[in-house]
Motif scaffolding. Sequence first.
Motif, PDB file in Angstrom:
ATOM      1  N   ASN A  65      19.231 -59.904  23.187  1.00  0.00           N
ATOM      2  CA  ASN A  65      20.736 -61.085  23.057  1.00  0.00           C
ATOM      3  C   ASN A  65      21.490 -60.132  21.531  1.00  0.00           C
ATOM      4  O   ASN A  65      22.419 -60.774  21.457  1.00  0.00           O
ATOM      5  N   SER A  87      17.907 -69.849  32.168  1.00  0.00           N
ATOM      6  CA  SER A  87      17.751 -69.215  31.026  1.00  0.00           C
ATOM      7  C   SER A  87      16.959 -69.823  30.583  1.00  0.00           C
ATOM      8  O   SER A  87      17.289 -70.974  29.893  1.00  0.00           O
ATOM      9  N   ASN A  89      16.403 -69.133  25.837  1.00  0.00           N
ATOM     10  CA  ASN A  89      16.597 -67.800  24.598  1.00  0.00           C
ATOM     11  C   ASN A  89      15.385 -68.184  23.822  1.00  0.00           C
ATOM     12  O   ASN A  89      14.944 -68.809  23.267  1.00  0.00           O
ATOM     13  N   ASN A 122      16.045 -63.204  25.021  1.00  0.00           N
ATOM     14  CA  ASN A 122      16.196 -63.595  26.336  1.00  0.00           C
ATOM     15  C   ASN A 122      16.032 -63.648  27.273  1.00  0.00           C
ATOM     16  O   ASN A 122      15.800 -62.627  28.165  1.00  0.00           O
ATOM     17  N   THR A 203      20.044 -76.815  20.367  1.00  0.00           N
ATOM     18  CA  THR A 203      20.279 -75.625  21.783  1.00  0.00           C
ATOM     19  C   THR A 203      21.831 -75.720  22.314  1.00  0.00           C
ATOM     20  O   THR A 203      22.323 -75.725  23.015  1.00  0.00           O
ATOM     21  N   SER A 237      25.111 -67.747  22.052  1.00  0.00           N
ATOM     22  CA  SER A 237      23.696 -68.313  22.139  1.00  0.00           C
ATOM     23  C   SER A 237      22.847 -67.964  21.251  1.00  0.00           C
ATOM     24  O   SER A 237      21.633 -68.927  20.916  1.00  0.00           O
ATOM     25  N   SER A 238      23.212 -67.001  19.985  1.00  0.00           N
ATOM     26  CA  SER A 238      22.294 -66.721  19.849  1.00  0.00           C
ATOM     27  C   SER A 238      22.899 -66.949  17.571  1.00  0.00           C
ATOM     28  O   SER A 238      22.424 -66.601  17.064  1.00  0.00           O
TER      29      SER A 238
END
Length: 545
Positions: A65, A87, A89, A122, A203, A237-238
């Motif tokens: 990621n 998915s 993470n 991920n 999240t 997402s990070s």
Amino acid sequence: MKKLLMTLLLLVVGLSSYGQLTIGQSLTPTTGLKVGDTITVKYTLSKGQIIKNPRYLWFRYQYNNKALAYVSTAFNQGLSTQTYYTSWNGYKFIFNGGASDNDLNVQYGLSPWNYQQSSDWNVGQLTVQRTDASIDGVIATQKYILKDQNTYSNIFKLDLATGTDISGLNVGTIYGGGWSSITNVVGNTSQFKVRVLFPSTYTTITDHIVQLMKLKSDNSGDIDWSQQPIAVKPLDSSGEALFTTEVKVGDKIGVFVAPANQKSWMNDIITVSDAYKAFLGISQTDISGTPTFFTYPALEKKVGLITLNKPAFSESDSYYMFAHVMGIDVSTNAFIPKSTSTSVRWYSGLLNQSWLDGTPKNNVTISQPIQAVDVVFAWGGDLDWSHSTSPAEITSRVASGQYANSVGFANRTIAPTTYQNQTLETANLGVVSKLEGGKVVLTTTLTKADLAGLQIIMNYDETKLTLDNVIFDAGATITNFSTHDNGRLTFGSLDQLKTSRIKVGTPYKLIFTPKTTLTNTAGLFYFVLSDAVDAKGSKINLIVE
């Protein structure tokens, strides 16, 4: 422009007497790529000499990621299919050494859930079930954005797979395509990265955006809000946003993280632990009347100030937080983040010591071609830091130097963007539901003593149940609350005397009348949120079981 070379390692095994399936992944385009470009990952199923005809196919993959940011998935097996994508993470698959890492079905049989936490990786999962024909050819295509990464070696791999035919029999051998790598990506020497230090349990950070803003011309370093943003990008997402062409060396800019807007999860930002911290922040003083509860008074009072048109933190902020927890709409009097809020209060600034003093700074000078800043964020009212950057984490990062502000990051190690919440003390709330005397009775059991506050939000099936009553037995001096709307029920208790505690035993019993004949209580209840706080104002990890 440098030429891009794509290295795609494919394990190709030819078998003359056994059926073979291979799922290959290809990354395109293969030339002219730069940081920020979108690439396509295509999954293709190839059949061996003895044809196997899978009607159901399940497989998992992992990707780096820090090199790739997921965008979308599209399935390609027609309309007569059922498909599913999901998915996770922060996980990396660990291959079982008893077989090749490209024997996907064998790995599935040996250790299908062998994952370890890793902030750099991920995991994704795709499932296809086809009713009109065998699955064949292109299974799905995905889009990813190339992120800043000094190397793109071994960034993508299929890990596990299994499948069955029309009779439900396992299709046997499924091979993978090996690791995918990319080399000579251009553009990763001129970029500006913003990374936001959110809790690892948060999240929904992709609902936030980062704005690069112009500064006022008076050299104050303040953002000029009369100007349009230089650039706006969502967080991935990070917790990162990468800007590749919007700024250049020498620019002076403001960096600002905007809040999410009218999302359902915002209803759960302010909970009973926030309300109790606000209460202690007002009521706990020394003999002279000076408040003593807050560790970082300037910051915590600023975050705790949610009352409209009021300059300083006071009793009204504690009151409105508690009222919100009880289910009362206080939006005309306070900035409460929730799905229906038209305005909220929030704070954003660079990660530095001044944030703890309640004075966020947002201005950055672009001094190097490769540069990063770490940013912190807080929602108004979020005093337990469930959706905000914790002061304890800021203190740790500043003290250790594990952060980047206006520095190049090509030659130094930067700590992960998200952080793990401090280990919380745990309390269990047992829940049992049963049919009793024509009613559905839900009984809770609490064994942990000395809780000053507890809150439960649950959904129940209103098509099958009518709520009759919530029976409280949490203690004679504790304040109890309950509210319900459209099947969403909030109930709990909170100390308003600084001395009351929720007693152990059966603090809550819920009585429902069935609207239809029931033989059991399975599937009637779903718990959305659980929160608790102890007498010291420490958040407790409340587990409903």
